[in-house]
Every structure is written in C-alpha cells, then in structure tokens.
Enzyme design. Sequence first.
Site, short mmCIF file in Angstrom:
data_model
loop_
_atom_site.label_atom_id
_atom_site.label_comp_id
_atom_site.label_asym_id
_atom_site.label_seq_id
_atom_site.Cartn_x
_atom_site.Cartn_y
_atom_site.Cartn_z
N THR A 122 3.60 -37.60 -77.38
CA THR A 122 4.64 -37.10 -76.47
C THR A 122 4.05 -36.74 -75.12
N GLY A 161 -0.37 -30.90 -81.31
CA GLY A 161 -0.56 -29.70 -82.12
C GLY A 161 -1.96 -29.59 -82.65
N GLU A 397 9.09 -35.44 -84.79
CA GLU A 397 9.05 -36.64 -85.64
C GLU A 397 10.31 -37.47 -85.50
C1 LIG Z 1 3.09 -32.50 -96.86
C2 LIG Z 1 4.34 -31.85 -96.42
C3 LIG Z 1 4.53 -31.92 -94.94
C4 LIG Z 1 5.92 -32.36 -94.58
C5 LIG Z 1 6.08 -32.43 -93.10
C6 LIG Z 1 6.12 -31.06 -92.54
C7 LIG Z 1 5.93 -30.84 -91.30
C8 LIG Z 1 5.68 -31.94 -90.31
C9 LIG Z 1 4.28 -31.95 -89.85
C10 LIG Z 1 3.97 -32.07 -88.62
C11 LIG Z 1 5.01 -32.09 -87.58
C12 LIG Z 1 4.49 -31.36 -86.38
C13 LIG Z 1 4.56 -31.90 -85.20
C14 LIG Z 1 5.40 -33.11 -84.94
C15 LIG Z 1 4.56 -34.23 -84.35
C16 LIG Z 1 5.41 -35.15 -83.53
O1 LIG Z 1 6.54 -34.90 -83.23
S1 LIG Z 1 4.61 -36.60 -83.15
C17 LIG Z 1 5.75 -37.42 -82.06
C18 LIG Z 1 7.01 -37.90 -82.77
N1 LIG Z 1 7.75 -38.75 -81.90
C19 LIG Z 1 8.70 -39.59 -82.33
O2 LIG Z 1 9.10 -39.62 -83.48
C20 LIG Z 1 9.23 -40.54 -81.27
C21 LIG Z 1 10.63 -41.00 -81.60
N2 LIG Z 1 10.93 -42.27 -80.93
C22 LIG Z 1 10.75 -43.47 -81.60
O3 LIG Z 1 10.34 -43.55 -82.74
C23 LIG Z 1 11.13 -44.72 -80.83
O4 LIG Z 1 11.08 -44.50 -79.46
C24 LIG Z 1 12.57 -45.21 -81.22
C25 LIG Z 1 13.58 -44.10 -80.99
C26 LIG Z 1 12.57 -45.64 -82.64
C27 LIG Z 1 12.94 -46.37 -80.32
O5 LIG Z 1 11.85 -47.24 -80.34
P1 LIG Z 1 11.94 -48.57 -79.47
O6 LIG Z 1 10.61 -49.19 -79.46
O7 LIG Z 1 12.62 -48.28 -78.18
O8 LIG Z 1 12.88 -49.46 -80.40
P2 LIG Z 1 14.39 -49.86 -80.21
O9 LIG Z 1 15.29 -48.68 -80.41
O10 LIG Z 1 14.51 -50.64 -78.95
O11 LIG Z 1 14.56 -50.84 -81.46
C28 LIG Z 1 13.87 -52.09 -81.45
C29 LIG Z 1 13.70 -52.52 -82.89
O12 LIG Z 1 12.59 -51.79 -83.44
C30 LIG Z 1 12.99 -51.23 -84.68
N3 LIG Z 1 12.19 -50.04 -84.92
C31 LIG Z 1 12.12 -48.94 -84.16
N4 LIG Z 1 11.26 -48.05 -84.70
C32 LIG Z 1 10.77 -48.63 -85.84
C33 LIG Z 1 9.85 -48.20 -86.85
N5 LIG Z 1 9.27 -47.01 -86.80
N6 LIG Z 1 9.59 -49.06 -87.86
C34 LIG Z 1 10.23 -50.26 -87.90
N7 LIG Z 1 11.11 -50.73 -86.99
C35 LIG Z 1 11.38 -49.91 -85.97
C36 LIG Z 1 14.44 -50.94 -84.50
O13 LIG Z 1 15.07 -50.76 -85.74
C37 LIG Z 1 14.89 -52.20 -83.77
O14 LIG Z 1 15.01 -53.21 -84.71
P3 LIG Z 1 16.17 -54.32 -84.50
O15 LIG Z 1 15.98 -55.26 -85.64
O16 LIG Z 1 15.92 -54.92 -83.15
O17 LIG Z 1 17.47 -53.57 -84.54
C1 LIG Z 2 7.19 -27.66 -82.81
C2 LIG Z 2 6.93 -29.00 -82.18
C3 LIG Z 2 5.71 -29.64 -82.42
C4 LIG Z 2 5.45 -30.88 -81.85
N1 LIG Z 2 4.22 -31.47 -82.07
C5 LIG Z 2 3.95 -32.66 -81.49
C6 LIG Z 2 2.67 -33.28 -81.67
O1 LIG Z 2 1.81 -32.75 -82.34
N2 LIG Z 2 2.43 -34.46 -81.07
C7 LIG Z 2 3.38 -35.10 -80.31
O2 LIG Z 2 3.12 -36.19 -79.82
N3 LIG Z 2 4.63 -34.54 -80.12
C8 LIG Z 2 4.92 -33.34 -80.69
N4 LIG Z 2 6.15 -32.76 -80.50
C9 LIG Z 2 7.10 -33.39 -79.57
C10 LIG Z 2 8.28 -34.02 -80.30
O3 LIG Z 2 7.87 -35.16 -80.99
C11 LIG Z 2 9.38 -34.35 -79.27
O4 LIG Z 2 9.85 -33.14 -78.75
C12 LIG Z 2 10.52 -35.11 -79.96
O5 LIG Z 2 10.09 -36.42 -80.24
C13 LIG Z 2 11.80 -35.15 -79.11
O6 LIG Z 2 11.56 -35.77 -77.87
P1 LIG Z 2 11.95 -35.01 -76.51
O7 LIG Z 2 11.36 -33.67 -76.57
O8 LIG Z 2 11.62 -35.93 -75.41
O9 LIG Z 2 13.51 -34.82 -76.60
P2 LIG Z 2 14.62 -35.72 -75.84
O10 LIG Z 2 14.62 -37.10 -76.38
O11 LIG Z 2 14.49 -35.52 -74.39
O12 LIG Z 2 15.95 -35.01 -76.41
C14 LIG Z 2 16.81 -34.24 -75.60
C15 LIG Z 2 18.24 -34.63 -75.94
O13 LIG Z 2 18.43 -35.99 -75.51
C16 LIG Z 2 19.13 -36.70 -76.54
N5 LIG Z 2 18.77 -38.12 -76.52
C17 LIG Z 2 17.57 -38.66 -76.21
N6 LIG Z 2 17.60 -39.98 -76.35
C18 LIG Z 2 18.86 -40.32 -76.75
C19 LIG Z 2 19.52 -41.54 -77.07
N7 LIG Z 2 18.88 -42.73 -77.01
N8 LIG Z 2 20.82 -41.48 -77.47
C20 LIG Z 2 21.45 -40.29 -77.56
N9 LIG Z 2 20.89 -39.10 -77.25
C21 LIG Z 2 19.60 -39.12 -76.87
C22 LIG Z 2 18.63 -36.06 -77.82
O14 LIG Z 2 19.55 -36.30 -78.89
C23 LIG Z 2 18.56 -34.58 -77.43
O15 LIG Z 2 19.83 -33.99 -77.65
C24 LIG Z 2 6.44 -31.51 -81.04
C25 LIG Z 2 7.67 -30.88 -80.80
C26 LIG Z 2 7.92 -29.63 -81.38
C27 LIG Z 2 9.24 -28.97 -81.14
#
Ligand SMILES: CCCCC/C=C\C/C=C\C/C=C\CCC(=O)SCCNC(=O)CCNC(=O)[C@H](O)C(C)(C)COP(=O)(O)OP(=O)(O)OC[C@H]1O[C@@H](n2cnc3c(N)ncnc32)[C@H](O)[C@@H]1OP(=O)(O)O
Ligand SMILES: Cc1cc2nc3c(=O)[nH]c(=O)nc-3n(C[C@H](O)[C@H](O)[C@H](O)COP(=O)(O)OP(=O)(O)OC[C@H]3O[C@@H](n4cnc5c(N)ncnc54)[C@H](O)[C@@H]3O)c2cc1C
Length: 633
Positions: A122, A161, A397
């Site tokens: 992120t 994190g 996530e």
């Molecule tokens: C052991 C117990 C523990 C349990 C857990 C507990 C706690 C959790 C632990 C840690 C969490 C703490 C911190 C959190 C850490 C983070 O947050 S890390 C950062 C997380 N960030 C995200 O998740 C980012 C989200 N965004 C995306 O994944 C992508 O941008 C998107 C929204 C999926 C869009 O991607 P994009 O490339 O633009 O694709 P598009 O929408 O254009 O679609 C194109 C095609 O790709 C397919 N697709 C997209 N993603 C995937 C995928 N992951 N795998 C397979 N395919 C994918 C999509 O379906 C489209 O397919 P078509 O066939 O064209 O429709």
């Molecule tokens: C506690 C915590 C721990 C984290 N740890 C990590 C980490 O370790 N590593 C890391 O990489 N990231 C981490 N993150 C970041 C996290 O993965 C992002 O905050 C998350 O992916 C959401 O993205 P954003 O913050 O850009 O929200 P945004 O996408 O800006 O969301 C804001 C609003 O926009 C809307 N929106 C965005 N896109 C669309 C769309 N296409 N259509 C409709 N609505 C839309 C959403 O629904 C939401 O209401 C952490 C976040 C938190 C809160």
Amino acid sequence: MNPDILRERQNATFDIEKLTNILDGGAERTNRRREIREVLVLNDPDFDYGTPTSLPTMILKLREYGISDPVEINWYKSMYWGTGREALGLHYVMFLPTLYTQCDSEQFNKWVPLIIGTYAQTEMGHGTHLRGLETTATFDPATQEFVMHSPTVTSIKWWPGGRNPLFLPLIFLSIPLSASLFDLFLSGFALPTCSGIVIGDIGPKFGFDAVDNGYLKLEHVRIPRENMLMKYAQVKPDGSYVKPLSSKLTYGTMVFIRSLIVGNAGIVLSQCCTIAIRYSAVRHQSEIRAGEAEPQILDYQTQQHKLFPLLATAYAFLFAGQYMIDTYNRISGDINQGDLSEMPELHALSAGLKAFTTWTANTGIEVCRMSCGGHGYSRSSALPDIYVEFTPSCTYEGENTVMMLQTARFLMKSYRQVQAGQQLSGAVSYLNKVHHRVMAPQAVSSQLDLNLNTLVDLYEIRAAMLVELAAQSIQQESARGKCQEDSWNNSTIDLVRASDAHCHYMVLKMFRDKVDQIEDPGVHSVMSTLAHLYAIHGMGNFTGDFLQAGVLTGAQVPSVSKCLKGLLAEVRPSAVLLVDAFDHHDKMLNSVLGRHDGNVYEAMFEWARSSPLNRTEVHESFHKHLKPLQAKL
Ligand SMILES: CCCCC/C=C\C/C=C\C/C=C\CCC(=O)SCCNC(=O)CCNC(=O)[C@H](O)C(C)(C)COP(=O)(O)OP(=O)(O)OC[C@H]1O[C@@H](n2cnc3c(N)ncnc32)[C@H](O)[C@@H]1OP(=O)(O)O
Ligand SMILES: Cc1cc2nc3c(=O)[nH]c(=O)nc-3n(C[C@H](O)[C@H](O)[C@H](O)COP(=O)(O)OP(=O)(O)OC[C@H]3O[C@@H](n4cnc5c(N)ncnc54)[C@H](O)[C@@H]3O)c2cc1C
C-alpha cells in the site's frame, strides 16, 4: 463454579467433546491444540503472558519446539497473545507466505530461515487500486541492480505492519515493469547505513497498537537484481523480462490471507458469543413475572434474538473457513503445477467470503458487547478490545466493497456464459438453471417447509435472481447509451447485493453439507437446529428478496417469525454448552464476563482493584494538583 453456569451444563443433549473435535478437524487435532496450549505455553516456566518482552521468547520457543505448521503456529500465538494482534502477525501471515509462494528455490533457501519482515504494498495514494501504485523499480544492467524510487508523496509506502526501524527486510510491489505486470522485491535495507531511505511510524491508529505500521520513502535506492522474487517472473542479467503465466500470480498472498480471514471471522465471533452467552447465563436483571426472582437475562426472548443467530453464524463461519482453506490448498496446489484454470473461482470465492464474513462478524461483535450492558463496555469484558482489533479486517486485505465487486465481476462473467449457452461448474453452477426456473410465486401452503435442503434451494434461487437483476441493470444502462464502465458503475449497488446473496447461499450450503457429515445423533441434531436458525434468521432479514424471488408468499411471512421464535427456544437449553464446545481457554479469552466458571462479579472486583488508578488510596494527582489549589482557595 457459579450455580447458574453449573445448571446450564447439566442435561447436555449432545457430546461437547465430539463437537469440539469437529471444529478442530478431528480428535487428534484437538489433542494437539490442547497440548500446545497446556504444555507448551501455560505450563512453560518461561511463559510470561502477553508482555512485549515475550515476543523474542515466542520466536525462540517456536523454533525450540519445532512448530512450523501454520495452523500450529497460530494456535501457539493465539495462546501467547490472546484475542489481541501481535507484532509478528504480518510476518507469519504475509511476509513468510510470500517468500514461500513467490521465491525461486535458490531465494527460498537463502532467505526463509533467516529473516523477519513486513509486506509493503500500500502507498499513501493507493491501497485498493494496485495498478495505480507509483513506486518504480528500474533495472540497471551495468550494475545488475534495481533502482527503487518513490517519485511522489502519494507513492510513499504507507501502512506496512511490523516494520523494524533497524532492519527492513520487506516485500513490496513496484509499478509495472511492463504493460500491466507487477513484481515483488525483497529489500536488503539495513539502517542506518542505507542512504536514500526515509522511514517512520504513520502515527496513532484506531487500535492494532501491537503492530507498528510505518511509512517508507525511497530515494533511488539500489538493491541487487536477485532481490526480485523470481518464481513466476524474471529479469535476466541482460535486462530481458520473462512474464509470469498470469499477472495475478503476484496477488497470491492476498488470496491466501483472505482465505484465512474467513475462518478467523468465525473464531472472533465464537469468542464474543462465548463471552456474551456465559455472561447472559449468570446475569440476573429485572423481572418477567411480577414478584418472582430476577431471571437470567438469557431467558429474555430479545436477548436470545440478539445472540443465538450470532452463535449459529459463528459455527457457519468456522465451517466456511474450513471449506475455504481446503479449497485454497487444493487450487493453489494446482496453480503450483501450472494449472491456473480455477484461479478466477478461488479469487472470487475468497474475496467475497472475506467481505461477507468480516462485515457480519464486525457487526456481531458490537451486538455481543451491547448485549452485556455496561459491563460490556468495560475493558474487563475483552469485547471493546476484540472489536478494535477486528474491525480493520473490513478494510485491509482488500476493502470489502471492492472485494464484493470482484466477486460480482466473476458472477457477471458466469451469467454471460450461461446466456451464451455454456454449462457452468463449481460454486456458480446454480446459474445454469436461472433461465429455466419458475420464478412466479409457487402455490405453497402458508406453512414454511423447514427442510434444510429446501432452505438451501430458496437461498440459491434468491442469489440467482439478484445476479440476473444486476445483469439486467447493466444491460438497461447500456441500452440507455452508457458505456460499459458507466453501465457497471451505475449498477454497483445491485452487484454488491448479488455478491452478498451469493456468499450467503454459499455459507448456508457449506453449513448444511457439514451437518450432513455429522454422524453422532446428538451433535447432528443440535447442529441441524443451528443451521435452520441461520437460514430462517437470514430469511427474516431479507424477506423482500425471497418475496421478489417468488419463493416466499405474503401468507408465509408470519410463519418465518413464528419459526424463528421456536428455534430460539429450542437453542436455549444448549446455548452455554454450544459455546463451551468452542473450547476457548480463559487465559486466551482474557474476559471477566466470559470466564468458564461464571464467577463474574468476584473477578470483576479483583480486576478493578488491580487497576493502576487504585494502586494508592488517594491518587497522586490529588497531592500534585488539587491540594495546592485547595491551599490557595
Ligand atoms: C492465522 C489467522 C490469521 C487470520 C488473518 C488475521 C489477520 C490478518 C493478518 C494481517 C492483516 C494485517 C494487515 C493487512 C495487510 C494488507 O492489507 S496488505 C495489502 C492488501 N491490499 C489489497 O488487498 C489490495 C486490493 N486490491 C486488489 O487486490 C486489486 O487491485 C483488485 C481490486 C483485485 C483489482 O486488481 P486489478 O489488477 O485492477 O484487476 P481488475 O479488477 O482489473 O480485474 C482483472 C482480472 O483480474 C482478476 N483478478 C484480480 N485479482 C485477482 C486475484 N487475486 N487472483 C486472480 N484473479 C484476479 C479479476 O477477476 C479480473 O478477471 P477477469 O477474468 O478479467 O474478470
Ligand atoms: C490496520 C491496517 C493494517 C494494514 N497493514 C498493511 C500492511 O501491512 N501492508 C500493506 O501493504 N497495507 C496495509 N494496510 C493497508 C490496506 O491494505 C488498505 O488500507 C486497503 O487495501 C484499502 O485501501 P485504501 O486504504 O486505499 O482504501 P480506498 O480504496 O481508498 O477506500 C476508500 C473508499 O473507496 C471505495 N472504493 C475504492 N475503490 C472502489 C471501487 N473500485 N469501486 C467502489 N468503491 C471503491 C472503498 O469501497 C472505500 O469505501 C493496512 C490497513 C489497515 C487498516
């Protein structure tokens, strides 16, 4: 033992241990989980519960005991840290899995045993839209290095994190090396020797305080070519680029975590139900019949209506979590063998269930807290802390709305395939019938058919209808001359509703399938009642959908509520036994209200007396501030 709790545990109609075994995946797993809990943690003289100093101890102990299985690591960690998150969470659930899945063999052997790291994807300007990430990685063939750079303020890595201020092994995504591809890099930064790096903490958060979330700004920092994780994509020494089989393989870790989060939502909800239901069994308040003793609040129908559907949901999500991880393991195994055919389905399922379960659990935690009255608002209940730690799961996530829209993308694609005459398989196979289903109100009696299989069918029809309505909305927008993207955006409310209904159907189906596998008659009976309660409660919440789908008539609506009330009364005698089966240890639950012995009031008084504010009869602030002021008055 509190007499109320004691009475609740008499006359059990089912074998609690057998239900615990089903939740663990077998008696052996239960025994191993308890061995880790009782022997390796609670009876370990080095175990210093939950204090920061115990973090290094925990890591060394995991190595000393040879605990490497992810599930067993989580059992150990959850005993160590109770319901809170801990600093290494991201290392275990994101950094390590990324190395396991994205390193080639040479990189794996070089890095995996040695380092602790974070996952920096992120940026300040983008968390959701990964194709919008701005961090650049430019290959320099002359030095065989990548030059990593944060070109703008919005490209600063934000949130990673557990970032260690001294050493920064981190995995991060950089913007496309080619058209639409991302790649992962392992930094080799060691501070303060590395110039060009600006890091820090992003400041106080809503909670998640055990995890230090930081920022990272890169100013033309060089890392060796070999630090690019090269299992799926490579940059050769001459700078040529080998594309991965699919650009989405880079997203693999997020799919893994989303799959884990489904079961975690069930665990967290089971913790809260344990606390709220045990407390409701010992709390007496008001009166039902004038002049009689104050009843247990668990005997109020409204209290049952708050808690028992959540109890059923906790079981539903725990079973959905088992299904999700089994499906993830099966399909990721195929992907490892180069078969990507089910990757879209895995993405759609994990994204939708992650959103569906975390939204529901998030709301459920607050219902449990408020059902405990004032004591639920006390930190002694553990419920405020559980909420604060869990609620970001609706954002991280994959932000939930965005995840639901990813699932909708898959549903719309599947629907179009049916329209084109294709036969679907897997989780969306129910769409094959969408054109042949009689959607008009069926001539049914005013009595509701309570058969679980019938209820699953009704949820399937509801989901199919909402998928069709969403598709029709897109078609209508297009017919009005809107481009494809605007037609999609103008239908996103319907698309999220369709995904939600699809997930609801999937979870109920998984619950029914799990109940069908239960052989013990007593356990089967109580689980069947909970599955019915889960289905009927959902039907009560979304009555309009079922009426619109033509599978419920106006005449039947009153029987939904009547049936719900009957099921609440049926669950009542088993409620405490059903939360006992979750087998949450007092030490891990860390809740005065959720104690296994039910001795809430004595424990609450002791908890309050131990507060730092009660260390002295008169708080030092009196002598420091008030007394001098009094002297001047
Ligand atoms: C052991 C117990 C523990 C349990 C857990 C507990 C706690 C959790 C632990 C840690 C969490 C703490 C911190 C959190 C850490 C983070 O947050 S890390 C950062 C997380 N960030 C995200 O998740 C980012 C989200 N965004 C995306 O994944 C992508 O941008 C998107 C929204 C999926 C869009 O991607 P994009 O490339 O633009 O694709 P598009 O929408 O254009 O679609 C194109 C095609 O790709 C397919 N697709 C997209 N993603 C995937 C995928 N992951 N795998 C397979 N395919 C994918 C999509 O379906 C489209 O397919 P078509 O066939 O064209 O429709
Ligand atoms: C506690 C915590 C721990 C984290 N740890 C990590 C980490 O370790 N590593 C890391 O990489 N990231 C981490 N993150 C970041 C996290 O993965 C992002 O905050 C998350 O992916 C959401 O993205 P954003 O913050 O850009 O929200 P945004 O996408 O800006 O969301 C804001 C609003 O926009 C809307 N929106 C965005 N896109 C669309 C769309 N296409 N259509 C409709 N609505 C839309 C959403 O629904 C939401 O209401 C952490 C976040 C938190 C809160």
